[in-house]
Design a protein around this motif. Structure first.
Motif: not given
Length: 320
Positions: A136-139, A200-205
């Motif tokens: 929950n990225l907002t939280a 998630l894209k940054k974390a995966s990279a």
């Protein structure tokens, strides 16, 4: 150029004789050995002096099918990222951050996105658990910043290289270079991933570009209806070596997990029997917190900071 000055390992650093895949420590061909020397020489010529040990360079070479030029580009990209990116402040390096990093908001963050290392599998590797369905990225944005979340992710990757994997290697008496991962998709819906796509894209990279060859096994559990069909398509695009490491499981995943992970090491919520005091996600239980298996930090390959965990006395150096 010789790797002797970089290969000052203080933990088992080769695989035992036997079924060792080619290109891994303990089964390196003459040509591959020459490629390691070539890659090191090219990097030294450009001024690089850390993380040039043989095993690290082999990981970069394996990730690029032993193409020296591609491995060189990958290494340089990773080293540049460690010193200059949009996650941490200009002029600050990841090596400096690892030495002093504190993440007091972790318990609150884990209420919305548990990501943690917990004990070991039957091969002795660290088990990493990620509950993607709870994200929950907002939280989380009300608790901390995305930059701090990504910094913590990078710090945890550094701690896999040192002290986690060296401690696990000392415990089993052989080299361990990879982790066993459980990716829990329970709760993933049509809005879950899109809402967190940027993070998630940054974390995966970070994982793919800067920490190659760390995946041992990946269990995707609680896969929703239709995921297997999608996976059958996606897997056709991936390297067969990677595909062999991945198993997609539905809700009846527990027996398969227990084939690889001892029940006493697997949290109860995933079908095991472990109930760490204070909860498994926050325990960080594993050999890396046992003074019997902790030695001096590896100085040239995994962690250039040389910082030892607080209040843990180093154990005698292990031999390969």
């Amino acid at each position: 150029m010789s790797g002797e000055k970089y290969d000052d390992y203080n933990f088992p650093h080769t695989h035992p004789e036997g079924d060792v895949p080619e290109g891994h420590p303990g089964n390196v061909t003459e040509i591959q050995g020459a490629q390691v020397h070539q890659l090191r020489a090219k990097l030294e010529a450009q001024g690089y002096t850390t993380r040039l040990d043989t095993n690290t360079l082999l990981r970069y070479l394996r990730a690029r099918k032993f193409d020296v030029n591609l491995a060189e580009a990958m290494y340089i990209k990773a080293e540049t990222w460690r010193k200059d990116n949009d996650i941490w402040a200009k002029g600050t390096t990841l090596d400096e951050i690892v030495a002093t990093w504190d993440y007091p908001e972790k318990p609150k963050i884990f209420e919305h996105y548990p990501q943690y290392y917990h004990k070991t599998d039957k091969d002795g590797r660290p088990v990493y658990i990620e509950q993607l369905g709870k994200i929950n990225l907002t939280a989380m944005g009300k608790i901390t910043s995305q930059e701090r979340m990504l910094t913590n992710l990078a710090v945890e990757y550094e701690r896999v290289a040192d002290p986690r994997l060296p401690a696990c290697s000392r415990k089993v008496g052989r080299l361990l270079e990879t982790c066993c991962t459980i990716m829990d998709l329970k709760g993933v819906g049509v809005t879950t991933i899109p809402s967190a796509y940027g993070y998630l894209k940054k974390a995966s990279a970070i994982s793919q570009d800067c920490y190659p060859e760390r995946l041992g096994k990946l269990y995707i559990i609680n896969a929703p209806w239709g995921f297997s069909t999608v996976w059958s398509i996606i897997s056709g695009w991936l390297d067969p070596v990677t595909v062999k490491k991945i198993k997609v499981l539905g809700s009846g995943y527990a027996p398969t997990l227990l084939e690889q992970i001892p029940a006493e090491n697997l949290p109860v919520e995933f079908g095991g029997s472990c109930k760490c005091e204070g909860g498994c996600p926050l325990s960080d239980a594993g050999p890396w917190n046992d003074s019997e298996y902790l030695g001096p930090f590896f100085k040239s390959g995994a962690n250039a900071s040389g910082i030892k965990p607080a209040a843990v006395a180093p154990a005698p150096e292990a031999t390969a």
